[in-house]
Scaffold this motif. Structure first.
Motif, PDB file in Angstrom:
ATOM      1  N   PHE A 182       0.817  -1.210   0.000  1.00  0.00           N
ATOM      2  CA  PHE A 182       0.000   0.000   0.000  1.00  0.00           C
ATOM      3  C   PHE A 182       0.855   1.266   0.000  1.00  0.00           C
ATOM      4  N   HIS A 183       1.965   1.244   0.702  1.00  0.00           N
ATOM      5  CA  HIS A 183       2.839   2.419   0.715  1.00  0.00           C
ATOM      6  C   HIS A 183       3.468   2.653  -0.654  1.00  0.00           C
ATOM      7  N   PRO A 239      -2.460   9.574  -7.199  1.00  0.00           N
ATOM      8  CA  PRO A 239      -3.134  10.187  -6.049  1.00  0.00           C
ATOM      9  C   PRO A 239      -4.390   9.439  -5.598  1.00  0.00           C
ATOM     10  N   SER A 240      -5.065   8.755  -6.515  1.00  0.00           N
ATOM     11  CA  SER A 240      -6.300   8.048  -6.152  1.00  0.00           C
ATOM     12  C   SER A 240      -6.023   6.821  -5.288  1.00  0.00           C
ATOM     13  N   PHE A 241      -4.743   6.439  -5.149  1.00  0.00           N
ATOM     14  CA  PHE A 241      -4.386   5.272  -4.342  1.00  0.00           C
ATOM     15  C   PHE A 241      -3.947   5.648  -2.929  1.00  0.00           C
ATOM     16  N   ALA A 289     -11.812  10.028 -16.488  1.00  0.00           N
ATOM     17  CA  ALA A 289     -10.575  10.791 -16.346  1.00  0.00           C
ATOM     18  C   ALA A 289      -9.529  10.028 -15.537  1.00  0.00           C
ATOM     19  N   ILE A 290      -9.959   9.442 -14.425  1.00  0.00           N
ATOM     20  CA  ILE A 290      -9.014   8.696 -13.585  1.00  0.00           C
ATOM     21  C   ILE A 290      -8.571   7.422 -14.287  1.00  0.00           C
ATOM     22  N   ARG A 291      -9.506   6.743 -14.929  1.00  0.00           N
ATOM     23  CA  ARG A 291      -9.177   5.508 -15.643  1.00  0.00           C
ATOM     24  C   ARG A 291      -8.133   5.767 -16.729  1.00  0.00           C
ATOM     25  N   GLU A 292      -8.318   6.843 -17.473  1.00  0.00           N
ATOM     26  CA  GLU A 292      -7.370   7.185 -18.530  1.00  0.00           C
ATOM     27  C   GLU A 292      -5.984   7.439 -17.953  1.00  0.00           C
ATOM     28  N   ARG A 293      -5.959   8.046 -16.780  1.00  0.00           N
ATOM     29  CA  ARG A 293      -4.682   8.331 -16.124  1.00  0.00           C
ATOM     30  C   ARG A 293      -4.008   7.044 -15.635  1.00  0.00           C
ATOM     31  N   PRO A 315       3.594   3.981 -17.586  1.00  0.00           N
ATOM     32  CA  PRO A 315       4.372   4.298 -16.376  1.00  0.00           C
ATOM     33  C   PRO A 315       3.631   3.956 -15.080  1.00  0.00           C
ATOM     34  N   VAL A 316       2.322   4.228 -15.043  1.00  0.00           N
ATOM     35  CA  VAL A 316       1.545   3.956 -13.831  1.00  0.00           C
ATOM     36  C   VAL A 316       1.420   2.451 -13.606  1.00  0.00           C
ATOM     37  N   LEU A 317       1.072   1.716 -14.659  1.00  0.00           N
ATOM     38  CA  LEU A 317       0.913   0.272 -14.521  1.00  0.00           C
ATOM     39  C   LEU A 317       2.237  -0.399 -14.177  1.00  0.00           C
TER      40      LEU A 317
END
Length: 247
Positions: free
Chosen positions: A29-30, A37-39, A127-131, A136-138
């Motif tokens: 989680f950390h 930010p949504s995490f 919007a969040i899904r697209e981000r 890089p995020v995945l």
């Protein structure tokens, strides 16, 4: 049609206590919170949480996580005895509506049934899904899962792509991004534009494309299938089939 993307990490029977799983979960989680930010905040089910919130806030600290996991032990239907070798499970989410969900199943060491797993299902909110559905995020999400849970493999893909590429019920799934533990073997040379990156001393992260891979694109399907075939030839895809659950 919107494809059903998810990020999943999978590992075989591993006997771990609730405390050991909680330590892994705290690290996960950390690390995950740095991905988007949504995490930053997660919630769980239970009575009595404030109506303005999605649930009871989860504080990603070892003691609280250990308590959550201990409450989640599987029990028999008749006498409600704890089934020790089936480990722990927990589900959390991060919003009231269109939430991203995490389903965790850890500490299982029974030879019966499926694997331990950590699954993240991104929100359907545009919007969040697209981000979130960016390489890089995945890559950060997969690295978080690999580092914390030390799975045999992990991947980011869609249900639709998996159904087109997967050939056996029990095998390492290859996706848009794929993590392979060193326990599985050595990654062979792969065609461009695949990028292979080490994840510490644990394994490798394979990025098949810098752009989203979709099941609706025949070229994406063919390329994913080709990479899967090369990995299969190298002995990295086949997985032992778990014993069937007793009647």
């Amino acid at each position: 049609m919107q494809e059903s993307y998810y990020v999943g990490a999978y590992w075989g029977p591993r006997k771990e206590t609730a405390l050991e799983c909680a330590r892994r979960a705290e690290l996960f989680f950390h690390m995950l919170a740095r991905s988007d930010p949504s995490f930053a905040q997660w919630y769980r089910a239970g009575r009595g949480f404030p109506r303005e919130l999605p649930g009871h806030p989860v504080h990603p600290e070892v003691k609280e996580l250990e308590k959550l996991l201990l409450r989640s032990k599987l029990r028999t239907d008749v006498d409600k005895e704890v089934i020790e070798d089936m480990g722990f499970r927990q589900m959390v989410w991060n919003a009231k509506k269109e939430a991203t969900e995490i389903n965790l199943y850890c500490g299982k060491h029974s030879p019966w049934g499926g694997p331990n797993s950590c699954l993240l299902k991104p929100t359907r909110e545009g919007a969040i899904r697209e981000r979130l559905l960016r390489t890089p995020v995945l890559a950060e999400v997969l690295t978080s899962m690999a580092t914390a849970w030390d799975p045999d493999f992990a991947m980011a893909s869609s249900d639709e792509m998996v159904s087109l590429v997967q050939k056996r019920k029990w095998e390492v799934r290859v996706g848009w991004l794929t993590y392979l533990s060193r326990r599985l073997g050595t990654v062979p040379p792969l065609p461009a534009p695949v990028r292979i990156e080490p994840v510490g001393e644990l394994g490798w992260l394979l990025v098949l494309s810098p752009e989203p891979m979709t099941a609706s694109n025949p070229e994406h399907v063919a390329f994913t299938a080709r990479v899967r075939e090369l990995l299969d030839r190298a002995g990295l895809i086949a997985r032992p089939e778990p014993k069937p659950t007793e009647e």
